[in-house]
Design a protein around this motif. Structure first.
Motif, mmCIF file in Angstrom:
data_model
loop_
_atom_site.group_PDB
_atom_site.id
_atom_site.type_symbol
_atom_site.label_atom_id
_atom_site.label_comp_id
_atom_site.label_asym_id
_atom_site.label_seq_id
_atom_site.Cartn_x
_atom_site.Cartn_y
_atom_site.Cartn_z
ATOM 1 N N PHE A 154 0.898 -1.282 -0.009
ATOM 2 C CA PHE A 154 -0.104 0.112 0.149
ATOM 3 C C PHE A 154 0.893 1.220 0.017
ATOM 4 C CE2 PHE A 154 -2.860 -3.360 1.859
ATOM 5 C CZ PHE A 154 -3.907 -3.100 1.135
ATOM 6 N N ASP A 155 2.035 0.983 0.478
ATOM 7 C CA ASP A 155 2.907 2.045 0.607
ATOM 8 C C ASP A 155 4.417 1.861 0.721
ATOM 9 O OD1 ASP A 155 4.502 4.417 1.863
ATOM 10 O OD2 ASP A 155 2.796 5.352 2.574
ATOM 11 N N GLU A 156 5.263 2.224 -0.063
ATOM 12 C CA GLU A 156 6.640 1.573 -0.127
ATOM 13 C C GLU A 156 7.411 1.831 1.244
ATOM 14 O OE1 GLU A 156 7.939 -0.193 -2.605
ATOM 15 O OE2 GLU A 156 6.335 -0.133 -3.678
ATOM 16 N N ARG A 157 7.101 2.937 2.021
ATOM 17 C CA ARG A 157 7.839 3.077 3.206
ATOM 18 C C ARG A 157 7.508 1.856 4.184
ATOM 19 N NH1 ARG A 157 5.088 8.712 4.654
ATOM 20 N NH2 ARG A 157 3.289 7.367 3.838
ATOM 21 N N ASP A 158 8.583 1.548 5.092
ATOM 22 C CA ASP A 158 8.468 0.455 5.962
ATOM 23 C C ASP A 158 7.100 0.366 6.697
ATOM 24 O OD1 ASP A 158 9.266 -1.911 6.931
ATOM 25 O OD2 ASP A 158 10.432 -1.092 8.649
ATOM 26 N N GLY A 159 6.210 -0.644 6.808
ATOM 27 C CA GLY A 159 5.126 -0.718 7.432
ATOM 28 C C GLY A 159 3.908 -0.687 6.330
ATOM 29 N N GLY A 160 4.163 -0.446 5.138
ATOM 30 C CA GLY A 160 2.977 -0.488 4.015
ATOM 31 C C GLY A 160 2.730 -1.575 3.288
ATOM 32 N N THR A 161 3.535 -2.833 3.837
ATOM 33 C CA THR A 161 3.285 -4.132 3.153
ATOM 34 C C THR A 161 2.606 -5.072 3.842
ATOM 35 O OG1 THR A 161 5.455 -3.805 1.927
ATOM 36 C CG2 THR A 161 4.611 -6.083 2.025
ATOM 37 N N ALA B 176 11.959 -3.102 10.463
ATOM 38 C CA ALA B 176 12.820 -2.610 11.590
ATOM 39 C C ALA B 176 12.690 -3.669 12.443
ATOM 40 C CB ALA B 176 12.444 -1.391 12.064
ATOM 41 N N ARG B 177 11.713 -4.446 12.544
ATOM 42 C CA ARG B 177 11.504 -5.451 13.642
ATOM 43 C C ARG B 177 12.465 -6.563 13.660
ATOM 44 N NH1 ARG B 177 8.841 -1.997 15.269
ATOM 45 N NH2 ARG B 177 6.494 -2.071 15.797
ATOM 46 N N GLY B 178 13.210 -6.641 12.495
ATOM 47 C CA GLY B 178 13.974 -7.554 12.549
ATOM 48 C C GLY B 178 15.449 -7.302 13.599
ATOM 49 N N ASP B 179 15.621 -5.708 13.561
ATOM 50 C CA ASP B 179 16.878 -5.389 14.434
ATOM 51 C C ASP B 179 16.249 -5.071 15.710
ATOM 52 O OD1 ASP B 179 18.676 -5.954 12.403
ATOM 53 O OD2 ASP B 179 18.294 -3.915 11.326
ATOM 54 N N ARG B 180 15.077 -4.293 15.643
ATOM 55 C CA ARG B 180 14.327 -3.579 16.895
ATOM 56 C C ARG B 180 13.166 -4.420 17.120
ATOM 57 N NH1 ARG B 180 15.603 0.149 13.681
ATOM 58 N NH2 ARG B 180 13.600 1.225 13.460
#
Length: 141
Positions: free
Chosen positions: A99-106, A125-129
């Motif tokens: 829905f959005d290319e930014r992280d969180g949009g998939t 980001a959940r992979g590292d944090r």
């Protein structure tokens, strides 16, 4: 004061079938199953999560129609990998949508055997944090 969401009740019609789905197909840990004269329920936790689900016969799920819970959301670091794992385990998943290319949009989704729907969001980001520190996970690590 901290307020934490730690359990979501998921209304199901067949406890055994639902335990098998959430444990064997989704990979949730079966924390416990309780069966006595008052209740027959199970608590399961997604790997890495601080929040569990409860399924079975207790007052709150009995007030909900099996299959009536929609939009519960899981978060993963890699949607393609997560979807591939679920498909390999026999889970019918929707296609991945960006829905959005930014992280969180998939996102992609799936339903349990009763028709409760789940959404899976990719947040790289959940992979590292992760939200729940690995050293603090206790039962769900």
């Amino acid at each position: 004061m901290d307020w934490t969401l730690e359990v979501v009740v998921v209304p199901v019609s067949d406890l055994g079938r639902s335990i098998a789905f959430y444990r064997d197909q989704l990979g949730f840990a079966l924390d416990h199953e309780t069966h006595n004269e008052h209740v027959h329920l199970a608590q399961l936790t997604p790997h890495g999560s601080g929040c569990s689900i409860v399924i079975g016969t207790l007052p709150s799920p009995n007030q909900m129609v099996p299959g009536s819970l929609h939009g519960v959301q899981l978060v993963v670091a890699d949607a393609e990998l997560a979807r591939a794992e679920l498909v390999e385990r026999g889970v019918d998943c929707s296609q991945i949508t960006v829905f959005d290319e930014r992280d969180g949009g998939t996102f992609f989704g799936f339903s349990d055997p009763d028709g409760n729907t789940w959404s899976v969001q990719q947040i790289r980001a959940r992979g590292d944090r992760p939200l729940t520190a690995r050293e603090s996970r206790g039962r769900s690590s």
